[in-house]
Write an enzyme that holds these catalytic residues in place. Sequence first.
Site, mmCIF file in Angstrom:
data_model
loop_
_atom_site.group_PDB
_atom_site.id
_atom_site.type_symbol
_atom_site.label_atom_id
_atom_site.label_comp_id
_atom_site.label_asym_id
_atom_site.label_seq_id
_atom_site.Cartn_x
_atom_site.Cartn_y
_atom_site.Cartn_z
ATOM 1 N N SER A 103 5.739 106.697 38.565
ATOM 2 C CA SER A 103 6.386 106.948 37.340
ATOM 3 C C SER A 103 5.611 106.672 36.092
ATOM 4 O O SER A 103 5.796 107.399 35.073
ATOM 5 C CB SER A 103 7.716 106.192 37.234
ATOM 6 O OG SER A 103 7.445 104.971 36.929
ATOM 7 N N ASN A 104 4.521 105.812 36.509
ATOM 8 C CA ASN A 104 3.593 105.450 35.099
ATOM 9 C C ASN A 104 2.695 106.669 35.061
ATOM 10 O O ASN A 104 2.443 107.323 33.835
ATOM 11 C CB ASN A 104 2.891 104.204 35.332
ATOM 12 C CG ASN A 104 3.680 103.087 34.821
ATOM 13 O OD1 ASN A 104 3.853 102.834 33.733
ATOM 14 N ND2 ASN A 104 4.064 102.150 35.458
ATOM 15 N N LEU A 115 -8.456 89.285 40.460
ATOM 16 C CA LEU A 115 -7.012 89.823 40.564
ATOM 17 C C LEU A 115 -6.389 89.477 39.132
ATOM 18 O O LEU A 115 -6.088 88.401 38.799
ATOM 19 C CB LEU A 115 -6.300 89.378 41.593
ATOM 20 C CG LEU A 115 -5.134 89.949 41.884
ATOM 21 C CD1 LEU A 115 -5.184 91.300 42.307
ATOM 22 C CD2 LEU A 115 -4.072 89.177 42.821
ATOM 23 N N ASP A 116 -5.959 90.723 38.382
ATOM 24 C CA ASP A 116 -5.046 90.513 37.314
ATOM 25 C C ASP A 116 -5.652 89.708 36.054
ATOM 26 O O ASP A 116 -4.857 89.045 35.478
ATOM 27 C CB ASP A 116 -3.625 90.073 37.684
ATOM 28 C CG ASP A 116 -2.948 91.064 38.841
ATOM 29 O OD1 ASP A 116 -3.311 92.212 38.673
ATOM 30 O OD2 ASP A 116 -2.131 90.570 39.539
ATOM 31 N N THR A 164 10.633 100.727 31.831
ATOM 32 C CA THR A 164 11.036 101.656 30.625
ATOM 33 C C THR A 164 9.908 101.389 29.451
ATOM 34 O O THR A 164 9.316 102.291 28.857
ATOM 35 C CB THR A 164 12.115 101.413 29.996
ATOM 36 O OG1 THR A 164 13.196 101.535 30.915
ATOM 37 C CG2 THR A 164 12.623 102.158 28.796
ATOM 38 N N MET A 203 -1.205 99.606 44.782
ATOM 39 C CA MET A 203 -1.150 98.180 45.371
ATOM 40 C C MET A 203 -2.043 97.781 46.499
ATOM 41 O O MET A 203 -1.926 97.172 47.510
ATOM 42 C CB MET A 203 0.448 98.138 45.973
ATOM 43 C CG MET A 203 1.608 98.587 45.065
ATOM 44 S SD MET A 203 1.367 97.440 43.387
ATOM 45 C CE MET A 203 2.364 96.322 43.926
ATOM 46 N N ARG A 204 -3.318 98.053 46.077
ATOM 47 C CA ARG A 204 -4.220 97.532 47.003
ATOM 48 C C ARG A 204 -5.505 96.864 46.307
ATOM 49 O O ARG A 204 -5.859 97.095 44.974
ATOM 50 C CB ARG A 204 -4.916 98.829 47.421
ATOM 51 C CG ARG A 204 -4.524 99.483 48.813
ATOM 52 C CD ARG A 204 -5.227 100.418 49.427
ATOM 53 N NE ARG A 204 -6.515 100.100 50.001
ATOM 54 C CZ ARG A 204 -6.663 99.542 51.195
ATOM 55 N NH1 ARG A 204 -5.518 99.160 51.841
ATOM 56 N NH2 ARG A 204 -7.887 98.881 51.573
ATOM 57 N N HIS A 235 0.129 95.827 35.145
ATOM 58 C CA HIS A 235 0.654 94.749 35.888
ATOM 59 C C HIS A 235 2.179 94.294 35.275
ATOM 60 O O HIS A 235 2.081 94.036 33.931
ATOM 61 C CB HIS A 235 -0.286 93.473 35.825
ATOM 62 C CG HIS A 235 0.299 92.348 36.610
ATOM 63 N ND1 HIS A 235 0.185 92.525 38.052
ATOM 64 C CD2 HIS A 235 0.958 91.187 36.242
ATOM 65 C CE1 HIS A 235 0.567 91.343 38.459
ATOM 66 N NE2 HIS A 235 1.112 90.605 37.772
HETATM 67 C C1 GAR Z 1 4.850 99.244 38.111
HETATM 68 O O1 GAR Z 1 5.991 98.370 37.514
HETATM 69 C C2 GAR Z 1 3.639 98.590 37.754
HETATM 70 O O2 GAR Z 1 3.278 97.633 36.901
HETATM 71 C C3 GAR Z 1 3.593 97.900 39.195
HETATM 72 O O3 GAR Z 1 4.215 98.849 40.211
HETATM 73 C C4 GAR Z 1 5.059 99.660 39.610
HETATM 74 C C5 GAR Z 1 4.690 100.987 39.707
HETATM 75 O O4 GAR Z 1 5.551 102.074 39.334
HETATM 76 N N1 GAR Z 1 2.175 97.373 39.369
HETATM 77 C C6 GAR Z 1 1.890 96.334 40.201
HETATM 78 O O5 GAR Z 1 2.466 95.960 40.574
HETATM 79 C C7 GAR Z 1 0.436 96.277 40.353
HETATM 80 N N2 GAR Z 1 -0.127 95.005 40.819
HETATM 81 P P1 GAR Z 1 5.344 103.430 39.380
HETATM 82 O O6 GAR Z 1 4.566 103.663 40.767
HETATM 83 O O7 GAR Z 1 6.523 103.988 39.063
HETATM 84 O O8 GAR Z 1 4.227 103.868 38.327
#
Ligand code: GAR
Length: 207
Positions: A13-14, A148-149, A176, A94-95, A113
């Site tokens: 979605s992002n 990381l992060d 959102t 997520m890797r 994040h």
């Molecule tokens: C989002 O909330 C993003 O911040 C998080 O995963 C979600 C992905 O949503 N990212 C992490 O946790 C990275 N460590 P999306 O696939 O709908 O964009």
Amino acid sequence: MKNIVILISGAGSNMAAIVRAAQQEDWAQRDGARVAAVISHRPDAAGLAFARAQGIAALALDHRAYASRAAFDAELAAAIDRQQPALVVLAGFMRILTPGFVARYAGRLINIHPSLLPAFTGRHTHQRAIDAGCRFAGATVHQVTADLDAGPILDQAVVPVLPGDTADSLAARVLTQEHLMYPRAVRACLQRLAALSDAPPKPPTAG
Ligand code: GAR
């Protein structure tokens, strides 16, 4: 044209928010930039179908087919490099990436994040914020470094944690805001990188 490559793992979605902003704000005309490709390590990532429907190159590279993290990252880097990207955007990717991969894209690799970094690196950020009694939560866009992060923070969005919140309700409120913040941050990065590449070379220092 400055090419943006977006890496996703799932819903995307992002990524979709960035693609829509690029269309609505006409980044191609105004910034000479476009989302050139979306890549996922999961063939079933829903975001790939969205990207394809938008006419964007969408590629699945199944990480399970590679013997090691380094082997996968090398193939991923080869796919990214084919786009000659100005910016590589992790959007729900997520890797964990190998240090070599991160170094290859130093200064042009960013992530979003779902916490107010430096609090709550890693996973389950929303539940951990609720458990800690936080009154505020949010999301952070940052440069990716080998830790990381932990790379330099580029932008943050803050939301309240409300009584009765669950990890899901808080995640939805944060998401959102992510959709507003991430396209803005991507565009700002492109403009910053363009300004850097347009800057005249520094004169040599004396001595
Ligand atoms: C989002 O909330 C993003 O911040 C998080 O995963 C979600 C992905 O949503 N990212 C992490 O946790 C990275 N460590 P999306 O696939 O709908 O964009």
